[in-house]
Design a protein around this motif. Structure first.
Motif, PDB file in Angstrom:
ATOM      1  N   ALA A 298      -8.859   0.689  -0.013  1.00 33.68           N
ATOM      2  CA  ALA A 298      -7.910   0.460   1.075  1.00 33.68           C
ATOM      3  C   ALA A 298      -6.493   0.302   0.545  1.00 33.68           C
ATOM      4  CB  ALA A 298      -8.322  -0.776   1.876  1.00 33.68           C
ATOM      5  N   GLU A 299      -6.363  -0.374  -0.590  1.00 35.24           N
ATOM      6  CA  GLU A 299      -5.047  -0.540  -1.202  1.00 35.24           C
ATOM      7  C   GLU A 299      -4.489   0.811  -1.647  1.00 35.24           C
ATOM      8  OE1 GLU A 299      -1.603  -2.410  -2.747  1.00 35.24           O
ATOM      9  OE2 GLU A 299      -3.153  -3.147  -1.390  1.00 35.24           O
ATOM     10  N   ALA A 300      -5.339   1.616  -2.275  1.00 37.93           N
ATOM     11  CA  ALA A 300      -4.901   2.940  -2.721  1.00 37.93           C
ATOM     12  C   ALA A 300      -4.528   3.820  -1.529  1.00 37.93           C
ATOM     13  CB  ALA A 300      -6.007   3.600  -3.542  1.00 37.93           C
ATOM     14  N   LEU A 301      -5.259   3.689  -0.435  1.00 35.68           N
ATOM     15  CA  LEU A 301      -4.969   4.461   0.766  1.00 35.68           C
ATOM     16  C   LEU A 301      -3.629   4.037   1.357  1.00 35.68           C
ATOM     17  CD1 LEU A 301      -6.141   6.554   2.823  1.00 35.68           C
ATOM     18  CD2 LEU A 301      -7.136   4.607   4.049  1.00 35.68           C
ATOM     19  N   GLN A 302      -3.397   2.726   1.433  1.00 30.57           N
ATOM     20  CA  GLN A 302      -2.154   2.226   2.009  1.00 30.57           C
ATOM     21  C   GLN A 302      -0.952   2.655   1.183  1.00 30.57           C
ATOM     22  OE1 GLN A 302      -1.845  -1.702   3.914  1.00 30.57           O
ATOM     23  NE2 GLN A 302      -0.334  -2.255   2.371  1.00 30.57           N
ATOM     24  N   ARG A 303      -1.112   2.709  -0.138  1.00 33.73           N
ATOM     25  CA  ARG A 303      -0.001   3.104  -1.009  1.00 33.73           C
ATOM     26  C   ARG A 303       0.210   4.612  -1.054  1.00 33.73           C
ATOM     27  NH1 ARG A 303       0.250  -0.662  -6.431  1.00 33.73           N
ATOM     28  NH2 ARG A 303      -0.201  -2.675  -5.448  1.00 33.73           N
TER      29      ARG A 303
END
Length: 361
Positions: A277-282
């Motif tokens: 999710a963090e990688a997606l948001q970034r």
């Protein structure tokens, strides 16, 4: 990215104000962490040897070897679960006379939670999942042989649940704690269903909901929380003190579990770990990447793992684990109702056991 303040830290509020805990997602700090490289090969070997040397009580050994489904898993997995719920994760207030019994109860709860988690994440079998989850819902009794569910899987789960239920009913605090305990199981099961749904509905892949739901799927109140059934003269004040601290420990367990499973899960079709999710948001990965994390596109999974590695997101998450572990000590020091001093050390031990046994379970 997010507020650094802990949701349970109310020290910044005036004493006359109503304390409203702030919702907080995981903060990815910039500083480095050596946690992931802190377990030496010698320590890892010692942890694995201690698990392999575990001798399950006869009733539990028979259960995991004779039950078809449980026998499919490495025996190491069940030995590890039994070991962690021994002295390291048994509350100090549990009397010596019932500690062994409490360990067995937590083991059975851990096995049942694991079986439902596999239904949600690995098998994506909603029909069987909700039939087995109904054990925790008022007025519901699972139909273990219902048409449309995996009856072989249900039969294995039934044996585990029957053994767990009989132990819980024999505890001194069963009548008082039954309702909150079953509520905690329902919360855990609902969190697992979030994972199942999120693996195919990418709007749920946001940090706020993953932090809100995914942490509950660990189910610490359904496992370690079962110790409370065995504590004599447990009053409401003590119970009220213990629950938030166990939830703080649950965050540590969730983060630790994410840290050792996310690479494997990238190849298994489960992408609800906070790192994705963090990688997606970034903008480091896309929804199309998530779609292809289905076990059938290993090259995509390898690329996603490489991207997350290069961004050091796992190192940042390890630093968050360390920050929360330090804060847990403060929380425990403020609790006078019950001896919880060992929990801080136990969570560090559990994290190292996670790291030492990665790939074995």
């Amino acid at each position: 990215m997010t507020d650094k303040r802990d949701p349970t830290d109310d020290q910044h509020q005036p004493s006359h104000s109503i304390r409203v805990p702030e919702f907080r997602t995981i903060h990815f700090p910039e500083h480095e962490s050596t946690l992931l490289d802190s377990v030496s090969p010698e320590e890892a070997s010692k942890h694995r040897h201690e698990v392999e040397s575990v001798e399950l009580p006869e009733s539990l050994a028979t259960l995991v070897t004779d039950t078809e489904l449980l026998n499919e898993r490495p025996l190491f997995t069940w030995k590890w679960i039994y070991r962690i719920f021994g002295d390291e994760l048994t509350l100090a207030a549990v009397p010596d006379s019932t500690r062994a019994e409490a360990q067995e109860t937590k083991f059975l709860a851990g096995v049942y939670i694991t079986l439902l988690d596999d239904l949600a994440e690995r098998r994506n079998d909603a029909e069987t999942f909700w039939e087995l989850a109904s054990v925790a819902y008022p007025g519901r009794t699972p139909n273990w042989e219902r048409t449309g569910i995996d009856t072989a899987y249900a039969d294995s789960a039934r044996q585990v649940w029957s053994a767990l239920e009989s132990r819980l009913e024999a505890t001194p605090n069963f009548d008082r704690l039954r309702e909150p305990y079953f509520f905690d199981l329902r919360s855990c099961f609902q969190a697992m269903d979030f994972t199942r749904v999120a693996n195919g509905s990418y709007g749920l892949m946001n940090l706020r909901e993953i932090w809100q739901y995914e942490t509950r799927a660990i189910g610490i109140l359904g496992t370690v929380g079962a110790d409370l059934f065995y504590i004599p003269s447990l009053d409401s004040s003590t119970y009220r003190t213990v629950r938030p601290i166990l939830l703080a420990a649950q965050y540590l367990w969730r983060l630790g579990n994410w840290l050792i499973t996310w690479r494997r899960e990238a190849h298994e079709g489960d992408h609800t770990a906070v790192l994705f999710a963090e990688a997606l948001q970034r903008g480091l990965i896309s929804e199309s990447d998530l779609v292809q994390l289905d076990g059938e596109h290993p090259a995509v999974a390898d690329r996603v793992v490489e991207i997350i590695d290069e961004a050091d997101l796992d190192v940042a998450l390890a630093a968050e684990w360390e920050r929360r572990h330090d804060h847990l000590a403060t929380r425990i020091d403020a609790a006078n109702d019950i001896d919880l001093d060992g929990l801080h050390t136990s969570m560090a031990w559990l994290m190292r056991s996670h790291l030492a046994t990665e790939g074995k379970r």
